[in-house]
Design an enzyme around this catalytic site. Sequence first.
Site, PDB file in Angstrom:
ATOM      1  CD  GLU A 122      -3.146  -0.629   2.204  1.00  0.00           C
ATOM      2  OE1 GLU A 122      -2.827  -0.129   3.296  1.00  0.00           O
ATOM      3  OE2 GLU A 122      -4.326  -0.875   1.904  1.00  0.00           O
TER       4      GLU A 122
ATOM      5  CD  GLU B 102      -4.128  -6.104   2.565  1.00  0.00           C
ATOM      6  OE1 GLU B 102      -4.814  -5.516   3.438  1.00  0.00           O
ATOM      7  OE2 GLU B 102      -2.905  -5.899   2.425  1.00  0.00           O
TER       8      GLU B 102
HETATM    9  C1  LIG Z   1      -7.035   3.451   7.721  1.00  0.00           C
HETATM   10  C2  LIG Z   1      -5.710   2.764   7.535  1.00  0.00           C
HETATM   11  C3  LIG Z   1      -5.795   1.652   6.502  1.00  0.00           C
HETATM   12  C4  LIG Z   1      -4.481   0.938   6.504  1.00  0.00           C
HETATM   13  N1  LIG Z   1      -4.569  -0.353   5.820  1.00  0.00           N
HETATM   14  C5  LIG Z   1      -4.895  -1.460   6.437  1.00  0.00           C
HETATM   15  S1  LIG Z   1      -5.593  -1.619   8.020  1.00  0.00           S
HETATM   16  C6  LIG Z   1      -5.722  -3.414   7.974  1.00  0.00           C
HETATM   17  C7  LIG Z   1      -4.887  -3.837   6.767  1.00  0.00           C
HETATM   18  C8  LIG Z   1      -3.462  -4.299   7.147  1.00  0.00           C
HETATM   19  O1  LIG Z   1      -2.792  -3.297   7.888  1.00  0.00           O
HETATM   20  C9  LIG Z   1      -2.669  -4.611   5.866  1.00  0.00           C
HETATM   21  O2  LIG Z   1      -1.341  -4.963   6.215  1.00  0.00           O
HETATM   22  C10 LIG Z   1      -2.614  -3.394   4.973  1.00  0.00           C
HETATM   23  O3  LIG Z   1      -1.980  -3.750   3.754  1.00  0.00           O
HETATM   24  C11 LIG Z   1      -4.017  -2.877   4.660  1.00  0.00           C
HETATM   25  N2  LIG Z   1      -4.716  -2.676   5.897  1.00  0.00           N
END
Ligand SMILES: CCCC/N=C1\SC[C@@H]2[C@H](O)[C@H](O)[C@@H](O)CN12
Length: 595
Positions: A168, A245
């Site tokens: 991300e 995801e």
């Molecule tokens: C609001 C923040 C969003 C951040 N992204 C998230 S929160 C739960 C999941 C895990 O952390 C995962 O590792 C991330 O890639 C995407 N994600």
Amino acid sequence: VRLDKASGTRTFSIDYSHDRFLKDGAPFQYISGSVHYFRIPRAYWKDRLLKMYMTGLNAAQVYVPWNFHETIQGVYNFTGDRDLEHFLDLANRTGLFVILRPGPYICAEWEMGGLPAWLLQKPNIMVRTADPDYLQAVNDWLAVLLPKVKPWLYGNGGNILSVQVENEYGSYFACDYNYMRHLRALFRYFLGDDTILFTTDGNTNREMTCGTLQGLYATIDFGTGGVAFDRQRRFEPRGPLVNSEFYTGWLDHWGEQHAHVDTEKVSNMLGEMLSMGASVNMYMFEGGTNFGYWNGAYRSVVTSYDYNAPLSEAGDPTDKLLAIREVIKKFRDIPLGPMPPATPKFAYGFVAMKKEDLTNLPCLDLCLFQYYGYMLYRTKLPRMVSDPTPLISPLNGIHDRAYISINGMYLGFLERDTQLVINVTGQEGDQMDVLVENMGRVNFGSKINDFKGLVSNLILGGDVLTDWQIYSLDIDGTIAGGWPHSGVKQHQPGMMSNSTEGPAFYMGMLEPTGFAWDTFLKLRGWTKGQVWINGVNLGRYWPQRGPQQTLYVPGPLLSSSQPNNITVLELEGAPVDTRVVFLDRAQLDSTMGTS
Ligand SMILES: CCCC/N=C1\SC[C@@H]2[C@H](O)[C@H](O)[C@@H](O)CN12
């Protein structure tokens, strides 16, 4: 193993003409689940992978946390619970392909998003950018990791179908294309030209713009709010639809409600995506536990990574798993035979805990670097403060919680962002102890350079406090060495309060029962602290905040024949009844005062 008819080799590729993956030339749709070996005892890896296979999954998505394998710079550990290749082999033998996500940053509600804290020894380092210091550390790490991964690539006879670059990245403020180009070159150098490299980003244009790069297949992540492949199509007009995801649940922060994602929504959306021919990875399928100090923080994440996932933290199949299996049945043959049952759980009952003698505690003298756990800062009051006088951290420099004692009498705590002042009285020269707790480093966003300890001055009634003695506390090493159960006296200055409140260690013994089944430890009426069983750091407890009220104790951590040592570090105050209790079920959904 099926070989590609034409070339006689194994291939996994993208068919841009038909918007699909090809495995050995035949269309392939992966139905995958995220599972984190680093959150599961090695003894239970096969159990979790088998349950995933029996659900009908054909792949497992696996992060690799850099800091789990290189906790100390230049010291690499791939043994025991860190044996990545054993995990890949078990997945292969269980019939699961692997989607590997080696970062180097992984987010994952894991300490500093998987980045090692020792990177911060260079105070101005810009992680997740083309900062030369950061890239040097990344080069060194990937030069160790990726050669280990290469034999496991599908084209080399292994089970890794594709490899994600970064994580991300489009969510990060830097948007540094030179960093992503450097990673692309590194991954290509070590893994060759044939492996599919991909990126994953959230469902906004900014994220997909800053997180994607030519030569890396752009995938997207989204939950049950609605199918959002149109965003992916703007960046990948052709090629397979991939949700890397699909959120089956969500994470828990201390003090917030336990996450819950509706099973029917998960099932319906999974069916919708699979019917579109999309490849889907369910995040999480098996969450597991943030043992020790490994939890991350956006706000501090709890010890349990149950995630309301289809397999519970303890690996128990849930109704959500059974519903997902019914959906998958519509798209592929699922393995015949029963779903493996939940591992047996046992309520071992109450164990009395005794407060440890306060004069022999694990204090080591000055040490330059400690990355996890607790540090002790000690000074003398510069003058008499007969009236209650505010002790303040004006720059919010308590990272993250500080437990304050004067001459061994506990006064209370300060907390980052929320509790920045406490009143103090005392005589000139009185000893002030400030025990500082690292609650886990930020794992997402721009505050990831998360230094810990007292990171700025404390002010007492206008006076800057100086002449600090700073003690590194090797609590884990001391407990792993048998203290306090071994009776070995540590002749070091006591650091804890001698009142009934404030930081103190307690020890107890769970008698053997002839078997070692999973159990759940509940510290009813305790406030906040850390637990070790047989020297293993189970993680943090905070029943006063919740929602987690029990700690998962995997059976393999217990002895069936020898007494099991229990050590508790209570930071604020134990109840009058200092027993703890082992239950046969988890309690993850009770916030403050409702347990
Ligand atoms: C609001 C923040 C969003 C951040 N992204 C998230 S929160 C739960 C999941 C895990 O952390 C995962 O590792 C991330 O890639 C995407 N994600």
